[in-house]
Design a protein around this motif. Sequence first.
Motif, PDB file in Angstrom:
ATOM      1  N   SER A  15       0.729  -1.321   0.124  1.00  0.00           N
ATOM      2  CA  SER A  15       0.018  -0.134  -0.139  1.00  0.00           C
ATOM      3  C   SER A  15       0.934   1.218  -0.163  1.00  0.00           C
ATOM      4  O   SER A  15       0.376   2.492  -0.318  1.00  0.00           O
ATOM      5  CB  SER A  15      -1.020  -0.195   1.184  1.00  0.00           C
ATOM      6  OG  SER A  15      -0.195   0.040   2.300  1.00  0.00           O
ATOM      7  N   THR A  16       2.099   1.328   0.251  1.00  0.00           N
ATOM      8  CA  THR A  16       3.113   2.343   0.221  1.00  0.00           C
ATOM      9  C   THR A  16       2.845   2.968  -0.900  1.00  0.00           C
ATOM     10  O   THR A  16       2.984   4.128  -1.023  1.00  0.00           O
ATOM     11  CB  THR A  16       4.520   1.681   0.757  1.00  0.00           C
ATOM     12  OG1 THR A  16       4.422   1.099   1.844  1.00  0.00           O
ATOM     13  CG2 THR A  16       5.406   2.869   0.667  1.00  0.00           C
TER      14      THR A  16
ATOM     15  N   LEU B 211      -0.223   4.891  -1.585  1.00  0.00           N
ATOM     16  CA  LEU B 211      -0.529   6.040  -0.804  1.00  0.00           C
ATOM     17  C   LEU B 211       0.009   7.329  -1.701  1.00  0.00           C
ATOM     18  O   LEU B 211      -0.848   8.264  -1.556  1.00  0.00           O
ATOM     19  CB  LEU B 211       0.171   6.055   0.518  1.00  0.00           C
ATOM     20  CG  LEU B 211      -0.100   5.005   1.340  1.00  0.00           C
ATOM     21  CD1 LEU B 211       0.660   5.011   2.622  1.00  0.00           C
ATOM     22  CD2 LEU B 211      -1.594   5.198   1.914  1.00  0.00           C
TER      23      LEU B 211
ATOM     24  N   ASN C 200      -3.175   3.773  12.840  1.00  0.00           N
ATOM     25  CA  ASN C 200      -1.889   3.333  13.381  1.00  0.00           C
ATOM     26  C   ASN C 200      -1.247   4.513  14.111  1.00  0.00           C
ATOM     27  O   ASN C 200      -1.123   5.454  13.167  1.00  0.00           O
ATOM     28  CB  ASN C 200      -0.960   2.723  12.148  1.00  0.00           C
ATOM     29  CG  ASN C 200       0.333   2.632  12.467  1.00  0.00           C
ATOM     30  OD1 ASN C 200       0.975   2.646  13.679  1.00  0.00           O
ATOM     31  ND2 ASN C 200       1.097   2.066  11.570  1.00  0.00           N
TER      32      ASN C 200
ATOM     33  N   ARG D  91       5.022  -7.471  -0.866  1.00  0.00           N
ATOM     34  CA  ARG D  91       4.705  -5.997  -1.321  1.00  0.00           C
ATOM     35  C   ARG D  91       3.468  -6.161  -2.306  1.00  0.00           C
ATOM     36  O   ARG D  91       3.708  -5.583  -3.478  1.00  0.00           O
ATOM     37  CB  ARG D  91       6.037  -5.448  -2.190  1.00  0.00           C
ATOM     38  CG  ARG D  91       7.291  -5.703  -1.418  1.00  0.00           C
ATOM     39  CD  ARG D  91       7.112  -5.009   0.119  1.00  0.00           C
ATOM     40  NE  ARG D  91       6.792  -3.629  -0.011  1.00  0.00           N
ATOM     41  CZ  ARG D  91       5.687  -3.268   0.982  1.00  0.00           C
ATOM     42  NH1 ARG D  91       5.100  -3.996   1.814  1.00  0.00           N
ATOM     43  NH2 ARG D  91       5.573  -1.948   0.858  1.00  0.00           N
TER      44      ARG D  91
ATOM     45  N   TYR E 178      -1.371  -2.651  17.971  1.00  0.00           N
ATOM     46  CA  TYR E 178      -0.481  -1.849  18.492  1.00  0.00           C
ATOM     47  C   TYR E 178      -0.987  -1.231  19.916  1.00  0.00           C
ATOM     48  O   TYR E 178      -2.245  -1.039  20.046  1.00  0.00           O
ATOM     49  CB  TYR E 178       0.141  -0.617  17.949  1.00  0.00           C
ATOM     50  CG  TYR E 178       0.654  -1.103  16.312  1.00  0.00           C
ATOM     51  CD1 TYR E 178       1.684  -1.552  16.167  1.00  0.00           C
ATOM     52  CD2 TYR E 178      -0.359  -0.402  15.086  1.00  0.00           C
ATOM     53  CE1 TYR E 178       2.386  -1.601  15.045  1.00  0.00           C
ATOM     54  CE2 TYR E 178       0.066  -1.006  14.129  1.00  0.00           C
ATOM     55  CZ  TYR E 178       1.484  -1.536  13.712  1.00  0.00           C
ATOM     56  OH  TYR E 178       1.923  -1.787  12.858  1.00  0.00           O
TER      57      TYR E 178
END
Length: 456
Positions: free
Chosen positions: A164-165, A168, A236, A290, A387
């Motif tokens: 998703s990097t 974005l 996040n 990825r 988290y």
Amino acid sequence: MIKTRSLKHVLCLVCSIILNIFFLFKVGGEWNLSWSKTAATEAEAVAAIPCSGHGRAYLDGLVLDGNKGPVCECNTCYGGPDCSQFFPDCSANANGGDPLFLEPFWMQHAASSALLVAGWHRMSYSYDDQSTISKELERHIRKLHDIVGNAATEGRYVVFGAGSTQLLSAAVYALSPDNSSSPARVVASIPFYPVYEMQTDFFQSVDFHFQGDTSFWKNNSDTDTEIIEFVTSPNNPDGQLNTAVLHGPNVKEIYDHAYYWPHFTAIPAPADGDVMIFTLSKLTGHAGSRFGWAIIKDKDIYQRMLTYLTLNTLGVSKDSQLRALKLLKVVLATGGREIFEFGHETMRKRWEKLNKVISTSKRFSLQKITPKYCTYFQQIRGASPAYGWLKCENQEDKHCYAVLQADANITGRQGSIFFAEDRYVRLSLIRSQDDFDLLLDKLNGVVAGEEGARTM
Ligand SMILES: Cc1ncc(COP(=O)(O)O)c(C=O)c1O
């Protein structure tokens, strides 16, 4: 003469087909494997290398002189040739978001998720329809969203990205004005995933600039400037189901739904944003592949994202797409039930254990997440975030990251990385069981040593 020759040809062809069928099948109707046998044997041999349950050997792992196979790659705080040595003084790693909590699921599903790829497989830049997107994979992705009920896909476009990097930044590009004298303002709500700012700044575009916290623009948004708001849901680092803060004709949202899966949150309703981004990384745990995808409502935005992805990488690796397809088939085989029950149970137990320790402390506290009805599990589900967003409560503990390092030998991630106070630290709960056990052990130690800590 010609007739006899062609008759001979036909006879030869028939004989060859019969021989092929004979060699392909064993007695009993099973495939008689030919070229895949060696690869399968090699894969099984590497999988069988004993690493004491605290490491793994990989097909592409380092082969040291004198060794027949690749070496064991050990989990944090474990070492030795077979990872059996434990280093108790080493720092617990609660830093990165590597989703290895799902590794045991894939070990249990080794047979159904295994892939064997021939050297000639999908060498082309494109598929048969000249696109770089596997239609079969797209169909499986749409089916998965329908079953989970976490995103509306009907009538929408889908693009793939290298994680998703990549998507974005493709989305920021696609939503920004072209050749405008006023660049789009890119914003996000604190605490936010730092890559939004890092990527936007890194590309130094004349069409968009990162402009910080969303709340600043709530009463300041002139309608002449385009605003792109990142909405991360679940968020996040704190796991909250965020919604858009800004509204208006000049505001466009990018919904980052990396964690909008039943492992990490109840699914109250299908997400319905104009641009929604998902990733295989947090769904199946295969961050190394990825692979991510975006679901887009508007055709022009879809075309612009496609242009970006084509110019940037000319699509996503066919090998990654093949692997994603295989993994999604396993997920879908039980309507997602097996993986989501495993994922949710693992994360829920980790969250409960963490809360149990922290609830006895006066020095530390954790974020609160309210239980919600989950349409996928059809019941109210307790929290199971990716988290822990830990706060140091004592006035003097301004640098919680340093406090955890010094007093507990735990490496978390500083609050300031998420543009929040350094009184906060993010603790990753999605790493391997070894990492989580060590984190819990060290937290237990520091909390037990607190003066006046509540006893259970
Ligand atoms: C909120 C969020 N978005 C996106 C990503 C990037 O994921 P990937 O590039 O592996 O798909 C991450 C990774 O941790 C994340 O936490």
